[in-house]
Design a protein around this motif. Structure first.
Motif, PDB file in Angstrom:
ATOM      1  N   GLN A  36       0.837  -1.200   0.000  1.00 60.36           N
ATOM      2  CA  GLN A  36       0.000   0.000   0.000  1.00 60.36           C
ATOM      3  C   GLN A  36       0.871   1.249   0.000  1.00 60.36           C
ATOM      4  O   GLN A  36       0.685   2.169  -0.812  1.00 60.36           O
ATOM      5  CB  GLN A  36      -0.904   0.009   1.226  1.00 60.36           C
ATOM      6  CG  GLN A  36      -1.704   1.308   1.396  1.00 60.36           C
ATOM      7  CD  GLN A  36      -2.407   1.375   2.744  1.00 60.36           C
ATOM      8  OE1 GLN A  36      -2.262   0.502   3.587  1.00 60.36           O
ATOM      9  NE2 GLN A  36      -3.162   2.431   2.952  1.00 60.36           N
ATOM     10  N   LEU A  37       1.845   1.283   0.896  1.00 57.07           N
ATOM     11  CA  LEU A  37       2.683   2.465   1.028  1.00 57.07           C
ATOM     12  C   LEU A  37       3.574   2.653  -0.203  1.00 57.07           C
ATOM     13  O   LEU A  37       3.850   3.789  -0.605  1.00 57.07           O
ATOM     14  CB  LEU A  37       3.532   2.339   2.295  1.00 57.07           C
ATOM     15  CG  LEU A  37       3.944   3.655   2.956  1.00 57.07           C
ATOM     16  CD1 LEU A  37       2.743   4.553   3.187  1.00 57.07           C
ATOM     17  CD2 LEU A  37       4.659   3.396   4.267  1.00 57.07           C
ATOM     18  N   GLU A  38       3.995   1.555  -0.819  1.00 53.65           N
ATOM     19  CA  GLU A  38       4.820   1.673  -2.016  1.00 53.65           C
ATOM     20  C   GLU A  38       4.024   2.206  -3.201  1.00 53.65           C
ATOM     21  O   GLU A  38       4.574   2.907  -4.058  1.00 53.65           O
ATOM     22  CB  GLU A  38       5.455   0.319  -2.339  1.00 53.65           C
ATOM     23  CG  GLU A  38       6.523  -0.078  -1.325  1.00 53.65           C
ATOM     24  CD  GLU A  38       7.296  -1.314  -1.718  1.00 53.65           C
ATOM     25  OE1 GLU A  38       6.770  -2.100  -2.538  1.00 53.65           O
ATOM     26  OE2 GLU A  38       8.414  -1.494  -1.213  1.00 53.65           O
ATOM     27  N   LEU A  39       2.728   1.919  -3.257  1.00 51.89           N
ATOM     28  CA  LEU A  39       1.889   2.532  -4.299  1.00 51.89           C
ATOM     29  C   LEU A  39       1.754   4.035  -4.055  1.00 51.89           C
ATOM     30  O   LEU A  39       1.742   4.828  -4.993  1.00 51.89           O
ATOM     31  CB  LEU A  39       0.512   1.873  -4.335  1.00 51.89           C
ATOM     32  CG  LEU A  39       0.380   0.599  -5.170  1.00 51.89           C
ATOM     33  CD1 LEU A  39      -1.083   0.168  -5.221  1.00 51.89           C
ATOM     34  CD2 LEU A  39       0.892   0.808  -6.590  1.00 51.89           C
ATOM     35  N   TYR A  40       1.630   4.436  -2.793  1.00 50.16           N
ATOM     36  CA  TYR A  40       1.601   5.856  -2.471  1.00 50.16           C
ATOM     37  C   TYR A  40       2.890   6.529  -2.943  1.00 50.16           C
ATOM     38  O   TYR A  40       2.864   7.610  -3.550  1.00 50.16           O
ATOM     39  CB  TYR A  40       1.476   6.063  -0.957  1.00 50.16           C
ATOM     40  CG  TYR A  40       0.135   5.700  -0.358  1.00 50.16           C
ATOM     41  CD1 TYR A  40      -0.924   5.268  -1.136  1.00 50.16           C
ATOM     42  CD2 TYR A  40      -0.066   5.795   1.015  1.00 50.16           C
ATOM     43  CE1 TYR A  40      -2.145   4.934  -0.572  1.00 50.16           C
ATOM     44  CE2 TYR A  40      -1.285   5.479   1.592  1.00 50.16           C
ATOM     45  CZ  TYR A  40      -2.316   5.042   0.795  1.00 50.16           C
ATOM     46  OH  TYR A  40      -3.523   4.730   1.356  1.00 50.16           O
ATOM     47  N   ALA A  41       4.013   5.895  -2.643  1.00 49.96           N
ATOM     48  CA  ALA A  41       5.311   6.443  -3.031  1.00 49.96           C
ATOM     49  C   ALA A  41       5.449   6.498  -4.549  1.00 49.96           C
ATOM     50  O   ALA A  41       6.012   7.449  -5.102  1.00 49.96           O
ATOM     51  CB  ALA A  41       6.426   5.609  -2.415  1.00 49.96           C
ATOM     52  N   LEU A  42       4.935   5.479  -5.239  1.00 44.84           N
ATOM     53  CA  LEU A  42       4.988   5.460  -6.696  1.00 44.84           C
ATOM     54  C   LEU A  42       4.180   6.619  -7.285  1.00 44.84           C
ATOM     55  O   LEU A  42       4.603   7.262  -8.247  1.00 44.84           O
ATOM     56  CB  LEU A  42       4.464   4.122  -7.216  1.00 44.84           C
ATOM     57  CG  LEU A  42       4.548   3.897  -8.726  1.00 44.84           C
ATOM     58  CD1 LEU A  42       5.990   3.893  -9.198  1.00 44.84           C
ATOM     59  CD2 LEU A  42       3.872   2.571  -9.105  1.00 44.84           C
ATOM     60  N   ALA A  43       3.013   6.889  -6.702  1.00 41.83           N
ATOM     61  CA  ALA A  43       2.186   7.999  -7.168  1.00 41.83           C
ATOM     62  C   ALA A  43       2.912   9.329  -7.004  1.00 41.83           C
ATOM     63  O   ALA A  43       2.902  10.181  -7.904  1.00 41.83           O
ATOM     64  CB  ALA A  43       0.865   8.023  -6.403  1.00 41.83           C
ATOM     65  N   LEU A  44       3.567   9.520  -5.867  1.00 37.99           N
ATOM     66  CA  LEU A  44       4.306  10.761  -5.641  1.00 37.99           C
ATOM     67  C   LEU A  44       5.464  10.874  -6.632  1.00 37.99           C
ATOM     68  O   LEU A  44       5.721  11.953  -7.183  1.00 37.99           O
ATOM     69  CB  LEU A  44       4.818  10.801  -4.199  1.00 37.99           C
ATOM     70  CG  LEU A  44       5.233  12.163  -3.624  1.00 37.99           C
ATOM     71  CD1 LEU A  44       5.201  12.126  -2.097  1.00 37.99           C
ATOM     72  CD2 LEU A  44       6.596  12.606  -4.108  1.00 37.99           C
ATOM     73  N   SER A  45       6.150   9.759  -6.883  1.00 39.52           N
ATOM     74  CA  SER A  45       7.259   9.774  -7.842  1.00 39.52           C
ATOM     75  C   SER A  45       6.788  10.132  -9.238  1.00 39.52           C
ATOM     76  O   SER A  45       7.420  10.920  -9.943  1.00 39.52           O
ATOM     77  CB  SER A  45       7.945   8.397  -7.870  1.00 39.52           C
ATOM     78  OG  SER A  45       8.487   8.058  -6.615  1.00 39.52           O
ATOM     79  N   ARG A  46       5.648   9.565  -9.659  1.00 37.73           N
ATOM     80  CA  ARG A  46       5.122   9.826 -10.996  1.00 37.73           C
ATOM     81  C   ARG A  46       4.619  11.250 -11.155  1.00 37.73           C
ATOM     82  O   ARG A  46       4.529  11.763 -12.269  1.00 37.73           O
ATOM     83  CB  ARG A  46       3.990   8.852 -11.306  1.00 37.73           C
ATOM     84  CG  ARG A  46       4.449   7.427 -11.567  1.00 37.73           C
ATOM     85  CD  ARG A  46       3.276   6.555 -11.994  1.00 37.73           C
ATOM     86  NE  ARG A  46       3.697   5.210 -12.336  1.00 37.73           N
ATOM     87  CZ  ARG A  46       2.865   4.265 -12.793  1.00 37.73           C
ATOM     88  NH1 ARG A  46       1.571   4.546 -12.944  1.00 37.73           N
ATOM     89  NH2 ARG A  46       3.317   3.069 -13.092  1.00 37.73           N
ATOM     90  N   ALA A  47       4.284  11.890 -10.047  1.00 36.65           N
ATOM     91  CA  ALA A  47       3.784  13.267 -10.118  1.00 36.65           C
ATOM     92  C   ALA A  47       4.875  14.253 -10.505  1.00 36.65           C
ATOM     93  O   ALA A  47       4.585  15.392 -10.855  1.00 36.65           O
ATOM     94  CB  ALA A  47       3.171  13.665  -8.776  1.00 36.65           C
ATOM     95  N   GLY A  48       6.124  13.815 -10.430  1.00 39.81           N
ATOM     96  CA  GLY A  48       7.222  14.646 -10.879  1.00 39.81           C
ATOM     97  C   GLY A  48       7.602  15.785  -9.950  1.00 39.81           C
ATOM     98  O   GLY A  48       8.105  16.817 -10.395  1.00 39.81           O
ATOM     99  N   ILE A  49       7.389  15.607  -8.660  1.00 41.67           N
ATOM    100  CA  ILE A  49       7.707  16.683  -7.713  1.00 41.67           C
ATOM    101  C   ILE A  49       8.874  16.306  -6.805  1.00 41.67           C
ATOM    102  O   ILE A  49       9.097  16.957  -5.782  1.00 41.67           O
ATOM    103  CB  ILE A  49       6.485  17.066  -6.871  1.00 41.67           C
ATOM    104  CG1 ILE A  49       5.917  15.856  -6.139  1.00 41.67           C
ATOM    105  CG2 ILE A  49       5.426  17.730  -7.713  1.00 41.67           C
ATOM    106  CD1 ILE A  49       4.755  16.200  -5.224  1.00 41.67           C
TER     107      ILE A  49
END
Length: 255
Positions: A199-212
């Motif tokens: 679950q937490l790694e999907l959260y981290a993946l989303a933040l990474s993909r957001a490009g910030i």
């Protein structure tokens, strides 16, 4: 945060069926338009639990289950870990990490809570504010609490809310999630860390993909311990996206 800045409807094209050369109307795919990360985790734990809770809207009786585990089968109305977790999440969303007097700040946010719940809530809040998480927040370049996101995953829009994201002075992010589970039983801590890590790694993946920025690590903050489980995050690991895409496909196929 939205992956690519475009809504799913703008990029999704329904499949067409029919004999070659025949005009046929668009067919709506079985794929759901959106899923919460917690739903993917629920299906991963048990597809039948997902079917009952999401398809049939028959929820697990969490308060009753918690009281039975605690050895008190007659007190179904006891405050469950889930209810306690909901309360402490709300308090952590508005508490001041930079307050000069931690005890006074905890007393302030607990002013409206029931007297019998205050000691347990105070312990959880003090563990966060006075521990490594509080120190990291106070030293951070940027802090986000209850941060919603959405990203495309396996043809569906996957959504969630990050409890806490901390950007250090070097620009790297740590993604954290608060958990109120009891892990006093043998093997419970190991089970919970393995269960919640995807679950937490999907959260981290989303933040990474957001490009910030780059996400360097993830941390599960167990409030009842207190105990922090932290590990390095690598957005290039294919396993992170693979299990979620597979789960989306199985849900779409009514498996």
């Amino acid at each position: 945060m939205f992956n690519g800045g475009k809504p799913l409807a703008a990029t999704w094209s329904p499949r067409r069926t029919g004999a070659e050369g025949e005009a046929s109307p668009p067919q709506i795919a079985a794929l759901p338009l959106s899923l919460k990360v917690t739903e993917l985790l629920e299906y991963r734990r048990c597809p039948q639990v997902y079917r009952f809770s999401q398809a049939l809207d028959i929820r697990e009786h969490l308060a009753r289950r918690a009281s039975i585990r605690a050895g008190d089968a007659g007190d179904a109305e006891a405050l469950s870990p889930v209810a306690m977790g909901t309360k402490v999440h709300a308090l952590l969303e508005r508490i001041r990490f930079d307050a000069g007097d931690t005890d006074a700040e905890i007393a302030r946010v607990l002013a409206g809570e029931k007297e019998e719940s205050r000691p347990a809530l105070a312990r959880m809040l003090a563990a966060v504010l006075g521990g490594e998480i509080g120190s990291a927040v106070r030293a951070a370049k940027r802090v986000e609490r209850e941060w919603p996101f959405a990203m495309r995953m396996g043809g569906a829009m996957v959504e969630g809310v990050i409890d806490l994201a901390i950007q250090a002075q070097d620009g790297r992010w740590t993604v954290l999630d608060y958990k109120s589970n009891d892990f006093s039983r043998t093997g419970r801590y190991e089970y919970l860390t393995a269960y919640y890590a995807p679950q937490l790694e999907l959260y981290a993946l989303a933040l990474s993909r957001a490009g910030i920025g780059t996400v360097s690590d993830c941390a599960l903050v167990f409030l009842t311990g207190p105990r922090v489980h932290r590990w390095a995050f690598d957005a290039e690991r294919r396993e992170i996206g693979r299990w979620s895409e597979d789960t989306v496909a199985r849900i779409a196929a009514h498996d």
